[in-house]
Design a protein around this motif. Structure first.
Motif, PDB file in Angstrom:
ATOM      1  N   SER A 222       0.821  -1.226   0.000  1.00  0.00           N
ATOM      2  CA  SER A 222       0.000   0.000   0.000  1.00  0.00           C
ATOM      3  C   SER A 222       0.847   1.265   0.000  1.00  0.00           C
ATOM      4  CB  SER A 222      -0.965  -0.007   1.188  1.00  0.00           C
ATOM      5  OG  SER A 222      -0.246  -0.086   2.394  1.00  0.00           O
ATOM      6  N   SER A 223       2.046   1.225   0.618  1.00  0.00           N
ATOM      7  CA  SER A 223       2.884   2.437   0.635  1.00  0.00           C
ATOM      8  C   SER A 223       4.079   2.331  -0.302  1.00  0.00           C
ATOM      9  CB  SER A 223       3.397   2.709   2.054  1.00  0.00           C
ATOM     10  OG  SER A 223       2.319   2.943   2.907  1.00  0.00           O
ATOM     11  N   GLY A 224       4.266   1.162  -0.919  1.00  0.00           N
ATOM     12  CA  GLY A 224       5.414   0.976  -1.810  1.00  0.00           C
ATOM     13  C   GLY A 224       4.967   0.643  -3.217  1.00  0.00           C
ATOM     14  N   LEU A 225       4.990  -0.648  -3.507  1.00  0.00           N
ATOM     15  CA  LEU A 225       4.663  -1.082  -4.871  1.00  0.00           C
ATOM     16  C   LEU A 225       3.318  -0.566  -5.374  1.00  0.00           C
ATOM     17  CD1 LEU A 225       5.714  -4.853  -5.080  1.00  0.00           C
ATOM     18  CD2 LEU A 225       6.669  -2.907  -6.339  1.00  0.00           C
ATOM     19  N   GLY A 226       2.319  -0.610  -4.485  1.00  0.00           N
ATOM     20  CA  GLY A 226       0.959  -0.276  -4.913  1.00  0.00           C
ATOM     21  C   GLY A 226       0.800   1.174  -5.346  1.00  0.00           C
ATOM     22  N   THR A 227       1.547   2.083  -4.699  1.00  0.00           N
ATOM     23  CA  THR A 227       1.392   3.502  -5.060  1.00  0.00           C
ATOM     24  C   THR A 227       1.815   3.702  -6.511  1.00  0.00           C
ATOM     25  OG1 THR A 227       3.576   3.979  -4.200  1.00  0.00           O
ATOM     26  CG2 THR A 227       1.735   4.343  -2.710  1.00  0.00           C
ATOM     27  N   ARG A 228       2.886   3.020  -6.882  1.00  0.00           N
ATOM     28  CA  ARG A 228       3.344   3.088  -8.268  1.00  0.00           C
ATOM     29  C   ARG A 228       2.371   2.381  -9.205  1.00  0.00           C
ATOM     30  NH1 ARG A 228       8.603  -0.085  -8.005  1.00  0.00           N
ATOM     31  NH2 ARG A 228       9.908   1.568  -7.206  1.00  0.00           N
ATOM     32  N   TYR A 229       1.926   1.205  -8.760  1.00  0.00           N
ATOM     33  CA  TYR A 229       1.090   0.379  -9.645  1.00  0.00           C
ATOM     34  C   TYR A 229      -0.285   1.007  -9.905  1.00  0.00           C
ATOM     35  CZ  TYR A 229       4.358  -3.599  -9.533  1.00  0.00           C
ATOM     36  OH  TYR A 229       5.441  -4.422  -9.686  1.00  0.00           O
ATOM     37  N   ALA A 230      -0.665   2.002  -9.105  1.00  0.00           N
ATOM     38  CA  ALA A 230      -1.936   2.676  -9.404  1.00  0.00           C
ATOM     39  C   ALA A 230      -1.814   3.486 -10.698  1.00  0.00           C
ATOM     40  CB  ALA A 230      -2.342   3.583  -8.248  1.00  0.00           C
ATOM     41  N   PHE A 231      -0.563   3.739 -11.127  1.00  0.00           N
ATOM     42  CA  PHE A 231      -0.385   4.568 -12.324  1.00  0.00           C
ATOM     43  C   PHE A 231       0.394   3.872 -13.433  1.00  0.00           C
ATOM     44  CE2 PHE A 231      -1.122   7.309  -8.751  1.00  0.00           C
ATOM     45  CZ  PHE A 231      -2.143   8.109  -9.239  1.00  0.00           C
ATOM     46  N   ILE A 232       1.409   3.081 -13.048  1.00  0.00           N
ATOM     47  CA  ILE A 232       2.197   2.377 -14.075  1.00  0.00           C
ATOM     48  C   ILE A 232       2.420   0.934 -13.631  1.00  0.00           C
ATOM     49  CG2 ILE A 232       3.384   4.425 -14.961  1.00  0.00           C
ATOM     50  CD1 ILE A 232       5.832   3.563 -13.269  1.00  0.00           C
ATOM     51  N   GLY A 233       2.542   0.035 -14.588  1.00  0.00           N
ATOM     52  CA  GLY A 233       2.719  -1.382 -14.276  1.00  0.00           C
ATOM     53  C   GLY A 233       4.192  -1.759 -14.162  1.00  0.00           C
ATOM     54  N   LEU A 240      11.310   2.924 -16.962  1.00  0.00           N
ATOM     55  CA  LEU A 240      11.682   4.227 -16.396  1.00  0.00           C
ATOM     56  C   LEU A 240      12.853   4.126 -15.421  1.00  0.00           C
ATOM     57  CD1 LEU A 240       8.151   5.796 -15.650  1.00  0.00           C
ATOM     58  CD2 LEU A 240       9.588   6.114 -17.663  1.00  0.00           C
ATOM     59  N   ASN A 241      13.030   2.953 -14.805  1.00  0.00           N
ATOM     60  CA  ASN A 241      14.080   2.829 -13.782  1.00  0.00           C
ATOM     61  C   ASN A 241      15.472   2.627 -14.365  1.00  0.00           C
ATOM     62  OD1 ASN A 241      12.319   3.278 -11.737  1.00  0.00           O
ATOM     63  ND2 ASN A 241      12.414   1.234 -10.845  1.00  0.00           N
ATOM     64  N   ALA A 242      15.568   2.436 -15.679  1.00  0.00           N
ATOM     65  CA  ALA A 242      16.883   2.369 -16.334  1.00  0.00           C
ATOM     66  C   ALA A 242      16.765   3.235 -17.585  1.00  0.00           C
ATOM     67  CB  ALA A 242      17.218   0.923 -16.679  1.00  0.00           C
ATOM     68  N   GLY A 244      15.590   2.536 -20.426  1.00  0.00           N
ATOM     69  CA  GLY A 244      14.809   1.689 -21.322  1.00  0.00           C
ATOM     70  C   GLY A 244      14.988   0.213 -20.998  1.00  0.00           C
ATOM     71  N   MET A 245      14.392  -0.646 -21.807  1.00  0.00           N
ATOM     72  CA  MET A 245      14.309  -2.077 -21.466  1.00  0.00           C
ATOM     73  C   MET A 245      15.644  -2.807 -21.560  1.00  0.00           C
ATOM     74  SD  MET A 245      11.322  -2.348 -20.366  1.00  0.00           S
ATOM     75  CE  MET A 245      11.594  -4.016 -19.804  1.00  0.00           C
ATOM     76  N   ASP A 246      16.395  -2.572 -22.667  1.00  0.00           N
ATOM     77  CA  ASP A 246      17.673  -3.294 -22.807  1.00  0.00           C
ATOM     78  C   ASP A 246      18.582  -2.969 -21.624  1.00  0.00           C
ATOM     79  OD1 ASP A 246      16.646  -4.252 -25.112  1.00  0.00           O
ATOM     80  OD2 ASP A 246      18.017  -3.193 -26.464  1.00  0.00           O
ATOM     81  N   SER A 247      18.616  -1.686 -21.308  1.00  0.00           N
ATOM     82  CA  SER A 247      19.485  -1.255 -20.214  1.00  0.00           C
ATOM     83  C   SER A 247      19.007  -1.856 -18.880  1.00  0.00           C
ATOM     84  CB  SER A 247      19.511   0.278 -20.217  1.00  0.00           C
ATOM     85  OG  SER A 247      19.333   0.817 -18.953  1.00  0.00           O
ATOM     86  N   TYR A 248      17.700  -1.969 -18.694  1.00  0.00           N
ATOM     87  CA  TYR A 248      17.175  -2.558 -17.448  1.00  0.00           C
ATOM     88  C   TYR A 248      17.622  -4.015 -17.329  1.00  0.00           C
ATOM     89  CZ  TYR A 248      14.015  -3.727 -13.628  1.00  0.00           C
ATOM     90  OH  TYR A 248      13.515  -4.130 -12.416  1.00  0.00           O
ATOM     91  N   VAL A 249      17.484  -4.747 -18.420  1.00  0.00           N
ATOM     92  CA  VAL A 249      17.860  -6.171 -18.392  1.00  0.00           C
ATOM     93  C   VAL A 249      19.367  -6.332 -18.200  1.00  0.00           C
ATOM     94  CG1 VAL A 249      17.987  -8.244 -19.863  1.00  0.00           C
ATOM     95  CG2 VAL A 249      15.824  -7.019 -19.610  1.00  0.00           C
ATOM     96  N   GLU A 250      20.145  -5.490 -18.901  1.00  0.00           N
ATOM     97  CA  GLU A 250      21.611  -5.572 -18.709  1.00  0.00           C
ATOM     98  C   GLU A 250      21.986  -5.318 -17.258  1.00  0.00           C
ATOM     99  OE1 GLU A 250      23.287  -2.792 -21.508  1.00  0.00           O
ATOM    100  OE2 GLU A 250      22.470  -4.003 -23.162  1.00  0.00           O
ATOM    101  N   ARG A 251      21.338  -4.318 -16.656  1.00  0.00           N
ATOM    102  CA  ARG A 251      21.713  -3.953 -15.281  1.00  0.00           C
ATOM    103  C   ARG A 251      21.181  -4.926 -14.241  1.00  0.00           C
ATOM    104  NH1 ARG A 251      20.346   2.454 -14.639  1.00  0.00           N
ATOM    105  NH2 ARG A 251      21.113   3.058 -16.664  1.00  0.00           N
ATOM    106  N   TYR A 252      19.930  -5.368 -14.418  1.00  0.00           N
ATOM    107  CA  TYR A 252      19.260  -6.034 -13.292  1.00  0.00           C
ATOM    108  C   TYR A 252      18.891  -7.504 -13.485  1.00  0.00           C
ATOM    109  CZ  TYR A 252      18.760  -1.185 -11.792  1.00  0.00           C
ATOM    110  OH  TYR A 252      19.017   0.109 -11.424  1.00  0.00           O
TER     111      TYR A 252
END
Ligand code: NAD
Length: 313
Positions: A222-233, A240-242, A244-252
């Protein structure tokens, strides 16, 4: 579309919500229930709900409360309910035998250009519609409760559903303010419940293994994941956290996969110490079972406020 009538079978929680949703789009709605008493209760409830939506600034469409209310007619026989309807939506209890019996009665009553739909949460469209003369015109519309505040509808065709039936259904739902998504293949649980139950499975293991209390676990959502998920999946979160997608997969991807390997397969929830711990925390957070209605009202008020925020954004 010449015909503007929707027939709704079953006037419980979901049937009455859909009646309001279609009336808000200017459609005539006939509402049928096996229990005539239920239809009168539904009409009274709809009137109350339309009033509170108006007060909250959440009334949909351009018609007044009275105009929307007047579009909804309660009927006492199935044939009148489906006559001249271009869209028939069944909202009867979640039992395959009941649904199949309703559809076998509707099938001979409708013309070949009708769309037949069920609000089932988990029954497969092929299981409900096989054997129907109009099975290629059958598609599932699985709403999220409460449908006015959580507008998602999973649209689930069977392998024999016509593409134009799916397309018209998606357009209709969009037109009346819902957010349809297409579940391209029928799978157990569709998508919303698969995600929901994956989270619940992990939440169960974390409480069981003494990693976190049930109350704190709920706060992670309710105070973490859900606040974000109310607007983006999850996908947009990653994007957004990297860079783009390729960079996200390379990093994480390595880190994520290491953690995923620790996530066990399903364990059935059962009575016992884990459940006792969850119960204790839920009573502290949400109050005793005898007073759940107060907490449900609190929840619905917050969902309404969030829905309003999203409309105004
Ligand atoms: P409900 O019990 O509130 O309403 C069901 C209604 O169907 C009752 O009024 C009952 O009298 C009527 N009924 C029973 N047999 C009938 C028949 N043969 N012909 C006509 N009416 C009949 O149930 P609900 O919560 O509205 O659920 C309806 C469907 O929507 C179920 O398939 C359910 O899984 C699905 N659904 C429910 C939710 C939810 O949160 N409640 C969410 C999504 C989908």
């Amino acid at each position: 579309q010449g015909r503007r009538k929707v027939g709704i079978i079953g006037s419980g929680l979901i049937g009455r919500s859909f009646a309001m949703i279609f009336a808000s789009g200017g459609y005539k709605v006939t509402l049928f229930d096996l229990e005539p008493d239920q239809v009168s209760k539904a009409k009274a409830d709809i009137q109350t709900q339309l009033g509170s939506l108006e007060r909250e600034g959440l009334l949909r469409g351009s018609l007044s409360v009275q105009q929307q209310f007047d579009l909804i007619t309660g009927v006492t026989d199935l044939a009148t309910c489906v006559k001249d309807a271009f869209f028939v939506l069944e909202c009867v209890p979640e039992r395959l035998d009941i649904k199949r019996s309703v559809w076998s009665q509707v099938d001979p009553l409708v013309t070949d250009d009708v769309i037949l739909s069920s609000s089932t949460s988990a029954l497969l469209p092929s299981a409900i519609s096989e054997g129907l003369r109009h099975k290629d015109r059958f598609v599932i519309c699985h709403p999220t409760n409460p449908p006015f505040y959580a507008p998602l509808v999973e649209v689930v065709p069977s392998q024999w559903t016509r593409a134009d039936v799916v397309q018209t259904t998606m357009e209709l739902l969009r037109e009346v303010g819902q957010v349809p998504v297409l579940v391209k293949k029928e799978v157990a649980g569709f998508v919303l419940n698969r995600l929901q139950f994956a989270i619940m499975g992990e939440a169960w293991r974390l409480v069981r293994d003494g990693v976190i209390s049930a109350g704190d676990l709920d706060k992670v959502m309710s105070s973490g994941l859900g606040t974000r998920y109310a607007f983006i999946g999850p996908w947009e979160t990653a994007y957004l956290n990297a860079e783009g997608m390729d960079s996200y997969v390379e990093r994480y991807a390595d880190m994520i996969f290491d953690i995923q390997k620790h996530q066990e397969s399903a364990e059935k929830m059962a009575l016992g110490p884990t459940l006792d711990a969850i119960k204790t925390d839920m009573e502290a957070v949400a109050g005793p079972i005898s007073d759940l209605q107060t907490r449900r009202q609190w929840r619905d008020n917050r969902l309404a406020a969030l829905a309003k925020l999203k409309v105004e954004m």
